[in-house]
Design a protein around this motif. Structure first.
Motif, mmCIF file in Angstrom:
data_model
loop_
_atom_site.group_PDB
_atom_site.id
_atom_site.type_symbol
_atom_site.label_atom_id
_atom_site.label_comp_id
_atom_site.label_asym_id
_atom_site.label_seq_id
_atom_site.Cartn_x
_atom_site.Cartn_y
_atom_site.Cartn_z
ATOM 1 N N LEU A 88 0.740 -0.971 0.218
ATOM 2 C CA LEU A 88 -0.428 0.001 -0.187
ATOM 3 C C LEU A 88 0.840 1.164 0.537
ATOM 4 O O LEU A 88 2.034 1.266 0.428
ATOM 5 N N ILE A 89 -0.194 2.193 -0.523
ATOM 6 C CA ILE A 89 0.951 3.344 -0.848
ATOM 7 C C ILE A 89 0.296 4.587 0.062
ATOM 8 O O ILE A 89 -1.095 4.669 -0.340
ATOM 9 N N TYR A 90 0.967 4.766 1.561
ATOM 10 C CA TYR A 90 0.156 6.564 1.893
ATOM 11 C C TYR A 90 1.195 7.760 2.093
ATOM 12 O O TYR A 90 2.125 7.902 1.714
ATOM 13 N N ASN A 91 -0.032 8.911 1.879
ATOM 14 C CA ASN A 91 0.954 9.695 1.890
ATOM 15 C C ASN A 91 1.062 10.351 2.631
ATOM 16 O O ASN A 91 1.032 9.051 4.596
ATOM 17 N N MET A 92 1.416 11.827 3.580
ATOM 18 C CA MET A 92 2.435 11.942 5.104
ATOM 19 C C MET A 92 1.814 12.226 5.890
ATOM 20 O O MET A 92 2.072 12.483 7.604
ATOM 21 N N LEU A 93 -0.069 12.131 5.748
ATOM 22 C CA LEU A 93 -1.102 12.089 6.409
ATOM 23 C C LEU A 93 -1.781 10.672 7.132
ATOM 24 O O LEU A 93 -2.626 11.118 8.030
ATOM 25 N N GLY A 94 -1.005 9.742 6.782
ATOM 26 C CA GLY A 94 -1.358 8.778 6.743
ATOM 27 C C GLY A 94 -2.436 7.732 6.016
ATOM 28 O O GLY A 94 -2.920 6.759 5.865
ATOM 29 N N GLN A 95 -2.956 9.034 5.812
ATOM 30 C CA GLN A 95 -3.556 8.145 4.326
ATOM 31 C C GLN A 95 -3.634 7.719 3.083
ATOM 32 O O GLN A 95 -2.074 7.885 2.506
ATOM 33 N N LYS A 96 -4.409 6.198 3.141
ATOM 34 C CA LYS A 96 -3.911 5.295 2.100
ATOM 35 C C LYS A 96 -4.438 5.997 0.532
ATOM 36 O O LYS A 96 -4.856 6.563 0.650
ATOM 37 N N VAL A 97 -3.319 5.822 0.102
ATOM 38 C CA VAL A 97 -3.596 6.543 -1.764
ATOM 39 C C VAL A 97 -3.350 5.635 -2.779
ATOM 40 O O VAL A 97 -4.069 5.869 -3.955
ATOM 41 N N LYS A 98 -2.977 4.203 -2.541
ATOM 42 C CA LYS A 98 -2.846 3.571 -3.832
ATOM 43 C C LYS A 98 -1.974 2.352 -3.011
ATOM 44 O O LYS A 98 -1.696 2.031 -2.067
ATOM 45 N N THR A 99 -3.510 0.953 -3.919
ATOM 46 C CA THR A 99 -3.038 -0.300 -2.882
ATOM 47 C C THR A 99 -2.505 -0.954 -4.238
ATOM 48 O O THR A 99 -3.313 -0.822 -6.042
ATOM 49 N N LEU A 100 -1.344 -1.820 -4.234
ATOM 50 C CA LEU A 100 -0.728 -2.120 -5.572
ATOM 51 C C LEU A 100 -1.134 -3.487 -5.551
ATOM 52 O O LEU A 100 -1.060 -4.358 -5.958
ATOM 53 N N ALA A 101 -0.930 -4.573 -4.136
ATOM 54 C CA ALA A 101 -1.348 -5.287 -3.650
ATOM 55 C C ALA A 101 -2.525 -5.268 -2.470
ATOM 56 O O ALA A 101 -1.737 -4.714 -1.963
ATOM 57 N N ASP A 102 -3.220 -6.265 -2.202
ATOM 58 C CA ASP A 102 -4.149 -6.085 -1.387
ATOM 59 C C ASP A 102 -4.780 -7.772 -1.086
ATOM 60 O O ASP A 102 -5.165 -8.316 -1.677
#
Length: 103
Positions: A42-56
């Protein structure tokens, strides 16, 4: 896009530093799976919000892999420049690395 790299079975799970870093607009994320496992990346921004799921929680056989991230979020929109965190979870393995998107 997922690419499998043939070769020996890795001795341990690992998450490599993305390349290139800093990047614009795409970067490659290499990771190793030591034994057949469900993997989340998963990719998160610096606020801890998930922005992208590459593998789930996806099934991966043991091996070395490379994923490409094109700076898009899960809605297909390009994210803004900044620092992002890639996070990998698999069978007792949990690791994060920072990456920098430049515009």
């Amino acid at each position: 896009a997922l690419f499998s790299k043939p070769g020996l079975i890795p001795a341990q799970f690992s998450l490599g530093q993305n390349y290139p870093n800093p990047f614009n607009p795409t970067t490659n994320i290499n990771f190793s799976v030591a034994s057949d496992s469900k993997v989340s990346i998963l990719i998160y921004n610096m606020l801890g919000q998930k922005v992208k799921t590459l593998a789930d929680n996806s099934d991966f056989r043991s091996g070395k892999y490379s994923l490409k991230w094109d700076s898009s979020n899960d809605n297909g929109e390009l994210v803004s420049a900044g620092v992002y965190i890639m996070h990998m979870v698999a069978k007792g393995f949990n690791e994060s690395r920072k990456m920098i998107l430049l515009k």
